[in-house]
Design an enzyme around this catalytic site. Sequence first.
Site, PDB file in Angstrom:
ATOM      1  N   SER A 177      -1.492  75.075  17.411  1.00 48.83           N
ATOM      2  CA  SER A 177      -0.610  75.237  16.165  1.00 48.83           C
ATOM      3  C   SER A 177       0.824  75.201  16.723  1.00 48.83           C
ATOM      4  CB  SER A 177       0.035  77.254  17.333  1.00 48.83           C
ATOM      5  OG  SER A 177       0.946  77.709  16.943  1.00 48.83           O
ATOM      6  N   TYR A 190       1.066  82.132  25.542  1.00 47.72           N
ATOM      7  CA  TYR A 190       0.879  81.453  23.869  1.00 47.72           C
ATOM      8  C   TYR A 190       1.259  80.073  23.319  1.00 47.72           C
ATOM      9  CZ  TYR A 190      -0.344  81.494  19.081  1.00 47.72           C
ATOM     10  OH  TYR A 190      -1.473  81.231  18.366  1.00 47.72           O
TER      11      TYR A 190
END
Length: 285
Positions: A177, A190
């Site tokens: 990401s 995360y």
Amino acid sequence: MEEDKGKPGQVQSHQPGKEYKMNPAPAYIKPGYKGNGKLNDKVAIISGGDSGIGRAVAVLFSCEGAKVVIAYLEEEKDAEETKRLAEEQGGQILLIKADLSRKSDCKKVVSETLAKFGQLNIVINNAAQQYVQRQLEDIDEAQLRKTFETNIFSYFFLTQEALPHLKNGDTIINTASVTAYRGKPELIDYSSTKGAIVAFTRSLSTNLASRNIRVNGVAPGPIWTPLIPASFSEEEVSEFGVHVPLGRPGEPSEVAPSYLFLATDEASYITGQFIHPNGGEILNT
């Protein structure tokens, strides 16, 4: 431009979200796309393949001739729809319900793949969950363990089970990401797992180079997937992705071609690298 807008505000109450509840639905393939057999005779496992980026990759790989195994947690309606869409493109699809944070379930996915298709060539580690917390102190032990077990332990476990069956020229592709590179204040755990995925990819690529098994990754920016309404407030969803240079969130159909490229022989001299479909954010990494 007219398209340079966010999405309507909406929320879902359960991770990792359900695609059939999203409005508008994410775009999973470019209109009029025609496959060229780039993945003929290949078998791919896609974790988190029931929706979002995983769905787009499953459909695109099917267009290109791959047999696809979709491992999903619990989203049966989304998984069945992905199977239908991929089969419309001529794909052969196997759905496997599994909790990939458990090594035993990863073993099951690989064994059922081999029983069905007799081989394995491509592993797409893509499953993920995220839970918004505004302060580090608000991340309790249960959330921290769940985030790491889902987002990075599953990558280790599934890859460990797959490796004995991969051979010269096969490939592993991991989903990281943009948050791995610049962080996100309300997604500390995360983002940390996504940073771990970058290090996992780079380390494994050098480890497997002598076997000519390539290991690469894709690090998407703001992409319209079920994780978004399942994570953020209605107002945050309405503003999602509008601050990148292209002025809008991306669609899964705009990310899936990165996986296709890395899975084909066109990327035969690429390993340990990441592609950044992120709407123009420059990371200098």
